[in-house]
Design a protein around this motif. Structure first.
Motif, PDB file in Angstrom:
ATOM      1  N   PHE A 113       0.836  -1.204   0.000  1.00 42.46           N
ATOM      2  CA  PHE A 113       0.000   0.000   0.000  1.00 42.46           C
ATOM      3  C   PHE A 113       0.867   1.249   0.000  1.00 42.46           C
ATOM      4  N   ARG A 114       0.361   2.284  -0.608  1.00 34.82           N
ATOM      5  CA  ARG A 114       1.134   3.515  -0.784  1.00 34.82           C
ATOM      6  C   ARG A 114       1.593   4.101   0.536  1.00 34.82           C
ATOM      7  N   SER A 115       0.746   4.039   1.562  1.00 30.02           N
ATOM      8  CA  SER A 115       1.098   4.592   2.874  1.00 30.02           C
ATOM      9  C   SER A 115       1.982   3.661   3.681  1.00 30.02           C
ATOM     10  N   ASN A 116       2.196   2.440   3.173  1.00 23.47           N
ATOM     11  CA  ASN A 116       3.015   1.423   3.849  1.00 23.47           C
ATOM     12  C   ASN A 116       2.419   1.000   5.187  1.00 23.47           C
ATOM     13  N   ARG A 117       1.134   1.239   5.371  1.00 22.53           N
ATOM     14  CA  ARG A 117       0.464   0.823   6.598  1.00 22.53           C
ATOM     15  C   ARG A 117      -1.053   0.822   6.376  1.00 22.53           C
ATOM     16  N   LEU A 118      -1.766   0.087   7.217  1.00 21.21           N
ATOM     17  CA  LEU A 118      -3.222   0.036   7.194  1.00 21.21           C
ATOM     18  C   LEU A 118      -3.749   0.618   8.491  1.00 21.21           C
ATOM     19  N   ASN A 119      -4.940   1.217   8.438  1.00 22.62           N
ATOM     20  CA  ASN A 119      -5.508   1.689   9.696  1.00 22.62           C
ATOM     21  C   ASN A 119      -6.106   0.512  10.459  1.00 22.62           C
ATOM     22  N   ASP A 120      -6.566   0.770  11.652  1.00 23.13           N
ATOM     23  CA  ASP A 120      -6.995  -0.291  12.555  1.00 23.13           C
ATOM     24  C   ASP A 120      -8.165  -1.100  11.986  1.00 23.13           C
ATOM     25  N   THR A 121      -9.129  -0.424  11.375  1.00 26.09           N
ATOM     26  CA  THR A 121     -10.295  -1.112  10.845  1.00 26.09           C
ATOM     27  C   THR A 121      -9.940  -1.940   9.611  1.00 26.09           C
ATOM     28  N   LEU A 140     -12.276   7.352  26.266  1.00 27.34           N
ATOM     29  CA  LEU A 140     -11.403   6.275  25.784  1.00 27.34           C
ATOM     30  C   LEU A 140     -11.652   5.991  24.309  1.00 27.34           C
ATOM     31  N   SER A 141     -12.905   5.933  23.927  1.00 27.16           N
ATOM     32  CA  SER A 141     -13.259   5.665  22.537  1.00 27.16           C
ATOM     33  C   SER A 141     -12.737   6.767  21.615  1.00 27.16           C
ATOM     34  N   THR A 142     -12.868   8.008  22.062  1.00 28.40           N
ATOM     35  CA  THR A 142     -12.393   9.139  21.264  1.00 28.40           C
ATOM     36  C   THR A 142     -10.882   9.075  21.065  1.00 28.40           C
ATOM     37  N   LEU A 143     -10.161   8.820  22.142  1.00 29.03           N
ATOM     38  CA  LEU A 143      -8.705   8.756  22.055  1.00 29.03           C
ATOM     39  C   LEU A 143      -8.247   7.613  21.145  1.00 29.03           C
ATOM     40  N   LYS A 144      -8.888   6.450  21.285  1.00 30.47           N
ATOM     41  CA  LYS A 144      -8.541   5.322  20.424  1.00 30.47           C
ATOM     42  C   LYS A 144      -8.773   5.667  18.955  1.00 30.47           C
ATOM     43  N   LEU A 180      -5.651   5.400  16.535  1.00 30.66           N
ATOM     44  CA  LEU A 180      -5.600   4.224  15.677  1.00 30.66           C
ATOM     45  C   LEU A 180      -6.249   4.435  14.320  1.00 30.66           C
ATOM     46  N   GLU A 181      -7.255   5.291  14.248  1.00 30.02           N
ATOM     47  CA  GLU A 181      -7.961   5.507  12.987  1.00 30.02           C
ATOM     48  C   GLU A 181      -7.469   6.759  12.256  1.00 30.02           C
ATOM     49  N   GLU A 182      -7.264   7.844  12.995  1.00 31.26           N
ATOM     50  CA  GLU A 182      -6.898   9.110  12.363  1.00 31.26           C
ATOM     51  C   GLU A 182      -5.405   9.413  12.463  1.00 31.26           C
ATOM     52  N   ASN A 183      -4.660   8.520  13.123  1.00 30.80           N
ATOM     53  CA  ASN A 183      -3.196   8.630  13.183  1.00 30.80           C
ATOM     54  C   ASN A 183      -2.717   9.980  13.724  1.00 30.80           C
ATOM     55  N   GLY A 238      -6.483  21.035  16.137  1.00 30.40           N
ATOM     56  CA  GLY A 238      -7.702  21.259  15.366  1.00 30.40           C
ATOM     57  C   GLY A 238      -8.457  19.960  15.172  1.00 30.40           C
ATOM     58  N   ASN A 239      -9.765  20.059  14.895  1.00 28.57           N
ATOM     59  CA  ASN A 239     -10.606  18.865  14.779  1.00 28.57           C
ATOM     60  C   ASN A 239     -10.212  17.951  13.630  1.00 28.57           C
ATOM     61  N   PHE A 240      -9.573  18.515  12.597  1.00 34.11           N
ATOM     62  CA  PHE A 240      -9.190  17.707  11.436  1.00 34.11           C
ATOM     63  C   PHE A 240      -7.671  17.703  11.246  1.00 34.11           C
ATOM     64  N   LEU A 241      -6.958  18.016  12.305  1.00 34.20           N
ATOM     65  CA  LEU A 241      -5.503  18.064  12.252  1.00 34.20           C
ATOM     66  C   LEU A 241      -4.918  16.931  13.089  1.00 34.20           C
ATOM     67  N   PRO A 242      -3.632  16.596  12.882  1.00 30.90           N
ATOM     68  CA  PRO A 242      -3.017  15.485  13.641  1.00 30.90           C
ATOM     69  C   PRO A 242      -2.647  15.848  15.070  1.00 30.90           C
ATOM     70  N   VAL A 243      -2.976  17.049  15.503  1.00 33.55           N
ATOM     71  CA  VAL A 243      -2.754  17.480  16.889  1.00 33.55           C
ATOM     72  C   VAL A 243      -4.125  17.759  17.499  1.00 33.55           C
ATOM     73  N   ARG A 244      -4.436  17.090  18.623  1.00 32.11           N
ATOM     74  CA  ARG A 244      -5.770  17.204  19.217  1.00 32.11           C
ATOM     75  C   ARG A 244      -5.682  17.519  20.712  1.00 32.11           C
ATOM     76  N   VAL A 245      -6.772  18.026  21.243  1.00 33.47           N
ATOM     77  CA  VAL A 245      -6.886  18.325  22.675  1.00 33.47           C
ATOM     78  C   VAL A 245      -8.169  17.696  23.192  1.00 33.47           C
ATOM     79  N   LEU A 246      -8.061  16.952  24.303  1.00 31.27           N
ATOM     80  CA  LEU A 246      -9.229  16.374  24.966  1.00 31.27           C
ATOM     81  C   LEU A 246      -9.345  16.982  26.355  1.00 31.27           C
ATOM     82  N   LYS A 247     -10.429  17.727  26.592  1.00 25.07           N
ATOM     83  CA  LYS A 247     -10.651  18.367  27.887  1.00 25.07           C
ATOM     84  C   LYS A 247     -11.596  17.502  28.717  1.00 25.07           C
ATOM     85  N   LEU A 248     -11.138  17.100  29.889  1.00 20.47           N
ATOM     86  CA  LEU A 248     -11.944  16.243  30.759  1.00 20.47           C
ATOM     87  C   LEU A 248     -12.865  17.072  31.638  1.00 20.47           C
TER      88      LEU A 248
END
Length: 332
Positions: free
Chosen positions: A17-25, A149-153, A157-160, A301-311
């Protein structure tokens, strides 16, 4: 011919595969399809919608058809892979590969080397190496935070996502959540490193410690310039999939100052966060903190590879759910 294991199938196909990896699903669908599970069985067993799993599978078969140059479907998957695996095994030994000159049409030899590297990587992953998890807090009785937990996973694992901040007040459960998350997804990584920053290590000292425990090859020489050390560290994160948790990141901030101001001697941690967020790599770094570092605030950002989770506190969550329920009752 001995049956090929799901791990061997993944090792054989992933480098194509072009990305040399598969996502979790995608990996899940390949594994379960190889074991002749139906889409409905996969969806039911792992809590997915059947149509979603069917869509993931359809995309995979199209991609494999394009890559291999022959039609691939769920029903022909076994036959195609057995044939492809048999052809790959006919390639000469490594010494013959080296002695034989490659031509532009002799791609199978290059592929053999890629597959060998992937198999070595899978072997490493099956012997996960970790640091700090034994000294982390006990989460045997962890409960709640299912949504978080679901959001972080999903992010990891899905959005890298490559850099995540878990924020919240003292005692709200940031550390427990990060440790529970780590225990549940650690097998997806080659190395896991958990460290609480309240020990006061400088960034150079911490990077040295990480190298000592995480690198499978001798660690790179530590240079005097911290910028070079950071780039060497990120280069490693690009080549190896690592999960690194920096707990208590706010302990290196100055007290009673504007958000994200570092104590004297710890400003270099800001450089690290900026580079981790800006430079592409296949690892994930998680920090827990009461305050958001300025570097993450700029990059998240919501669609960026850097995220923030506020508890939020559980009481506030319950109140919010209760309000939604009352509104629903009024509408009805």
């Amino acid at each position: 011919m001995p049956e090929i294991t799901p791990d061997e199938v993944l090792a054989l196909l992933t480098p194509l595969f072009r990305s040399n990896r598969l996502n979790d699903t995608q990996e899940l669908v390949l594994r379960e399809s190889w074991q002749r599970k139906s889409y409905q069985q996969i969806a039911t067993a792992f809590g997915y919608d059947t149509d979603y799993i069917k869509g993931v599978g359809s995309h995979l078969w199209r991609s494999l058809s394009e890559i291999l140059g022959i039609p691939v479907s769920k029903s022909t998957f076994h036959a195609v892979i057995h044939s492809y695996s048999h052809q790959s095994k006919q390639i000469s030994s490594k010494s013959e590969i080296v002695s034989k000159p490659l031509t532009t049409h002799d791609c199978s030899f290059c592929l053999k080397i890629i597959i060998a590297k992937k198999l070595a990587s899978e072997k490493i992953r099956n012997h996960l190496k970790s640091y700090g998890l034994k000294t982390a807090i006990d989460v045997s009785f962890f409960s709640g935070r299912i949504t978080e937990l679901s959001t972080l996973k999903h992010w990891i694992l899905e959005e890298n996502c490559r850099l995540i901040a878990i924020l919240g007040m003292v005692g709200i459960g940031k550390t427990a959540l990060s440790v529970k998350l780590t225990e549940e997804i650690k097998q997806q990584f080659e190395f896991v490193f958990y460290y609480n920053l309240n020990t006061g290590l400088s960034l150079s000292e911490l990077l040295t410690k990480i190298c000592d425990y995480c690198l499978i090859s001798p660690p790179p020489r530590i240079y005097q310039r911290i910028e070079v050390e950071i780039l060497c560290f990120i280069e490693y994160l690009q080549n190896h999939r690592c999960l690194i948790i920096f707990d208590g990141f706010d302990t290196i901030f100055q007290d009673r100052m504007l958000t994200g101001n570092y104590r004297n001697g710890y400003e270099e941690y800001g450089q690290l966060l900026q580079q981790l967020g800006e430079i592409n790599h296949q690892s994930c770094i998680i920090i827990t903190s009461r305050e958001i570092p300025q570097e993450i605030a700029v990059l998240e950002g919501n669609f960026l590879p850097v995220r923030v989770l506020k508890l939020e506190g559980f009481e506030r969550q319950r109140n919010r759910v209760s309000c939604r329920n009352r509104v629903s009752e009024v509408i009805v």
